[in-house]
Motif scaffolding. Structure first.
Motif, PDB file in Angstrom:
ATOM      1  N   ALA A 141      53.186  52.720  52.824  1.00 19.69           N
ATOM      2  CA  ALA A 141      52.246  51.644  53.155  1.00 19.69           C
ATOM      3  C   ALA A 141      51.785  50.880  51.925  1.00 19.69           C
ATOM      4  N   LEU A 142      51.830  51.509  50.751  1.00 19.52           N
ATOM      5  CA  LEU A 142      51.378  50.858  49.522  1.00 19.52           C
ATOM      6  C   LEU A 142      52.498  50.127  48.774  1.00 19.52           C
ATOM      7  N   ALA A 143      53.726  50.296  49.203  1.00 20.44           N
ATOM      8  CA  ALA A 143      54.883  49.858  48.423  1.00 20.44           C
ATOM      9  C   ALA A 143      54.912  48.365  48.134  1.00 20.44           C
ATOM     10  N   SER A 144      54.291  47.559  48.960  1.00 18.85           N
ATOM     11  CA  SER A 144      54.340  46.107  48.774  1.00 18.85           C
ATOM     12  C   SER A 144      53.235  45.578  47.857  1.00 18.85           C
ATOM     13  N   LYS A 145      52.318  46.441  47.442  1.00 20.74           N
ATOM     14  CA  LYS A 145      51.208  45.986  46.601  1.00 20.74           C
ATOM     15  C   LYS A 145      51.698  45.649  45.193  1.00 20.74           C
ATOM     16  N   ARG A 146      51.091  44.643  44.575  1.00 17.74           N
ATOM     17  CA  ARG A 146      51.453  44.234  43.215  1.00 17.74           C
ATOM     18  C   ARG A 146      50.666  45.019  42.171  1.00 17.74           C
ATOM     19  N   SER A 147      49.512  45.534  42.545  1.00 15.48           N
ATOM     20  CA  SER A 147      48.717  46.403  41.683  1.00 15.48           C
ATOM     21  C   SER A 147      47.843  47.266  42.575  1.00 15.48           C
ATOM     22  N   ILE A 148      47.249  48.303  41.944  1.00 13.91           N
ATOM     23  CA  ILE A 148      46.480  49.243  42.743  1.00 13.91           C
ATOM     24  C   ILE A 148      45.385  49.849  41.871  1.00 13.91           C
ATOM     25  N   THR A 149      44.284  50.260  42.485  1.00 12.81           N
ATOM     26  CA  THR A 149      43.197  50.881  41.740  1.00 12.81           C
ATOM     27  C   THR A 149      43.278  52.405  41.879  1.00 12.81           C
TER      28      THR A 149
END
Length: 315
Positions: free
Chosen positions: A188-196
């Motif tokens: 589900a997170l794979a498309s994010k460009r950055s993450i906290t």
């Protein structure tokens, strides 16, 4: 009586390297039995070498009793000259190997677990191009590799540059990287460009173990940006971490390069201050840098398209 520098140098010219190596090893270990073991000889042979050396010098080099071995004033004077002579002899041998167009010799390379993936292709290319050079590869923590460099057990180490490095070791940067959240390509997170870090903490985690460079960097970031990370699994090897992550549910935190040869996982840069890591190679200062080591580093850069201007070290 303290020997003059000229007298010591003149005596070194007529001594055998075997005697000097015995003397230096005893001085380093302060133990005849341990020194003999590390030189792969017998204690009696070691004692004979030292006795012959003391006879040639006409002086005693060690104070000995049943419990202690320590340098005399003459031994303390001789030690730096002996070490320098042995080092120059080793450098001479290495240079002779290089003159043979790398048709023989041994290359000892230290690699942290984070760099295992980075160097795998290079190893394959190198052994095909130089089949007669023996490669010894050591996968260790950065602290272990620094210690191996200091003891000349490896020629070069590949690792992220640590915050603290021994003053006898020099580092040459190859590239910059960041800590990333590592997830399966269909996560589900794979498309994010950055993450906290807060977002990462919401998912089941598998983290590298303490002592690995990735974990050291994670702990450093957490000191300035505290987030409660509670990993379900802790492993000191990157390969099984990536395998478990690829199954789809779990998230890990590793360097960005760890995903380069794994199409089934992706790395998402973590949005946090101080999240920069410098990939580098490390060598011992004032020590001969083997031609084979230079060639290996060049191959690392070429194989992985690391854009680097080679400095005069390679000329």
């Amino acid at each position: 009586m303290k020997m003059s520098n000229f007298a010591v140098r003149r005596l070194l010219e007529i001594m055998e390297l075997r005697q000097l190596k015995a003397f230096v090893k005893i001085a380093e270990t302060c133990n005849f039995s341990l020194a003999a073991k590390e030189l792969y000889t017998t204690q009696s042979a070691l004692s004979q070498s030292l006795k012959k050396l003391e006879e040639e010098l006409g002086t005693t080099l060690f104070h000995r009793d049943n419990h202690n071995v320590r340098l005399t004033e003459a031994g303390d004077e001789l030690l730096p000259y002996a070490k320098k002579t042995i080092e120059e002899s080793d450098n001479c041998v290495n240079r002779m190997h290089d003159l043979m167009n790398m048709k023989c010799g041994t290359l000892n390379i230290g690699v942290t677990h984070s760099f295992r993936i980075l160097t795998s292709d290079t190893l394959n290319v190198f052994v095909k191009r130089y089949p007669n050079i023996k490669l010894n590869i050591f996968y260790k923590t950065n602290d272990e590799l620094q210690n191996m460099l200091l003891h000349k057990e490896i020629d070069v180490a590949l690792a992220f540059k640590p915050d603290v490095i021994h003053d006898q070791i020099e580092s040459h940067n190859l590239f910059e990287d960041k800590l990333c959240a590592i997830v399966a390509k269909d996560h589900a997170l794979a498309s994010k460009r950055s993450i906290t870090l807060e977002e990462i903490a919401e998912y089941p985690l598998i983290l590298p173990a303490e002592g690995t460079q990735a974990r050291t960097m994670i702990d450093k970031v957490l000191k300035t940006h505290p987030v409660d990370l509670n990993p379900r699994i802790v492993i000191n090897e990157i390969t099984p971490i990536l395998m478990l992550v690829s199954y789809g549910e779990m998230v890990s935190i590793l360097s960005g390069i760890s995903t380069k040869t794994r199409p089934d996982v992706v790395g998402i840069p973590i949005d946090v201050a101080g999240n920069t890591m410098e990939g580098a190679f490390h060598i011992l200062k004032n020590s001969y840098f083997k031609q084979s080591a230079k060639e290996f580093i060049k191959m690392v850069c070429e194989t992985h398209l690391l854009r680097l201007k080679m400095n005069s070290l390679f000329n």
